[in-house]
Design a protein around this motif. Sequence first.
Motif, mmCIF file in Angstrom:
data_model
loop_
_atom_site.group_PDB
_atom_site.id
_atom_site.type_symbol
_atom_site.label_atom_id
_atom_site.label_comp_id
_atom_site.label_asym_id
_atom_site.label_seq_id
_atom_site.Cartn_x
_atom_site.Cartn_y
_atom_site.Cartn_z
ATOM 1 N N ALA A 251 0.831 -1.199 0.000
ATOM 2 C CA ALA A 251 0.000 0.000 0.000
ATOM 3 C C ALA A 251 0.872 1.258 0.000
ATOM 4 N N ARG B 91 2.159 1.916 -3.397
ATOM 5 C CA ARG B 91 1.113 2.441 -4.276
ATOM 6 C C ARG B 91 0.841 3.910 -4.004
ATOM 7 N N GLU C 247 -0.286 5.108 -0.943
ATOM 8 C CA GLU C 247 -1.257 5.338 0.125
ATOM 9 C C GLU C 247 -0.547 5.829 1.377
ATOM 10 N N THR C 248 -1.174 6.732 2.123
ATOM 11 C CA THR C 248 -0.550 7.335 3.296
ATOM 12 C C THR C 248 -1.236 6.975 4.611
#
Length: 595
Positions: free
Chosen positions: A174, A177, A179-180
């Motif tokens: 994630a 990709r 995402e935080t």
Amino acid sequence: MSANRALLDRAGDAVDACILRSVEVFRRAVAEANARRAAAFDPLTSLYVTEREVEAILADATTVFAPVERSQFVLTSLAPLRLESFANDVVALAVAAEYVPRFDRVVGFLHDDLTRRTLTAGLLAQLLATTQEERRQVRDLLIGGTLDRLRVIVRGDGAAPLHDTIRIDPGMLARLRGETALDPRLRSFVTFVDAPDDAGARDIAFDGPVVLWGASADAVAAAARRRAHAYGRGALRASAATDTELLGLVMREAALTGRVAIVECTDPVRARDAATACENAPVPVLIEAPAGIVRYDGPTQRVTEREAPIVVAPAAYPLPYGRRIAPRRGFDRLVLPAGQFRGVSSVAERVMHQRLVHDVWNVDRGSSAGGVRALFGGPPGTGKTLAAEALAKALGRDLYVVDVSTVVSKYIGETEKALATVFAEAARAGVCLFFDEADALFGKRTETKDAHDRYANIETAYLLQALDLYPDVVILATNMLGNLDDALTRRIDVIVEFPLPTAAARETLWKRAIADAPLESDADPAALAQRFQLSGGYIQSAAVAAAVRAAGESRPLAMLDLVRAARDELQKLGRISGRFELGNNYDALRAEDAG
């Protein structure tokens, strides 16, 4: 491929870079495999997956995913993790296995076994390394190494470590990709500590976790926040309920978000395990341990209620059935023969090196608990208590001096309860446990003639068993070694007999005792050492008494003051001072006594 490309539209350059890098690795590996198989002339090779099919899969992946120059293959997302060599390629292959259709067939082709379609530690070592040393590095990286400890990858159980399956961790994927959000596995026990107003990471060196001790949990937590702010960062704070196995996940998330990792620990054993699990972390790690820590050799800080952390021993909080002493005097204050001095210092060496000796070299410690037990014997005033204090200082700990009078009870079973509390609190606080006048508790068991003998023997037996199971440092001191139970000596690691000091040693003791005091010209430590056969404790008492008298009269110390005080100390021992001891002060002291 088109559907998969749509899935990746939001994945970002990092994932594309991983996939294209994996194609490079696979192309090289397939070419080598083809060369080997061609030389073998095996007609059944690639019966189910042909070389042409593998080439088509790799070519298809290259055309679908956005091209990235080899020189640009730097996963900036992974840089904060401070990974070792080969780590980027491992991550690239693991990511590609998640996104590229039919890569599992390429993996089966390289395994030469179509039933094994997942990456394994052994296959990765073969793909990424060319020498035995490089393969060892890859295996170490995957099995217990940084990728494993920081939960960048997930290992599945195999028949052997090299057969463990390797996949990218979902939370790491994630992050790649773009995402935080915080990893869902951490949301139930991790909270955020805000960065300071002047946030900006400061270049402060860190080497392993720092354990913070304190008088209260609130004081320690406040100190941890202050220290995190000193780094110019916010923090991820994991609660006391954190599973030790998830600490790697905490460190990874802290590193990827540019924060300090703070781990709360309310138990000393848990604090030790957490500190060990966070060694070699890529970010500063602070362990909140208000209850103390046992058997930990790394950096610690004391925390007080009102002050900032002070780099000293574990935090002081009240201990029952005794007093807690912050040691000030070290080995330099000990005046002992060389053999006895080595015996005392060997206790510290046992503590400092026990992890290497017992856990790495696997030398049997002789006890399941693995504590270190020392016995100091000898006449009063020869330095036994001072040696215990020096040991505690050398180990960076406080000294827990047990008050025997408060422990012993006339009621059956109460003494054992008090002693159980003493051992538990000492282990909890991470202090050196010190029993002075140990013969009062560890005396010889006798033949059972009545109930009193029976319960006295039970008390001694309990103490011996508790001593054997105690996991940390215990120091016993006694003036009467012969009165101790024989079973005690078997449980002792180091026994040191403290002798009465020689004339040369007494001169050194006198000089040290009055080193900083103003002296009259007639003060002669050498003469005092020759005339008065006193041990170090009595010499110290005499120096204090003489100094108090001189200070009360606002004048320097004179020889008369020292001789008078030494004579009084000799009288405590039941010995009379004559002309030899009193020397030129004989008449003055006789007249003083007569008047």
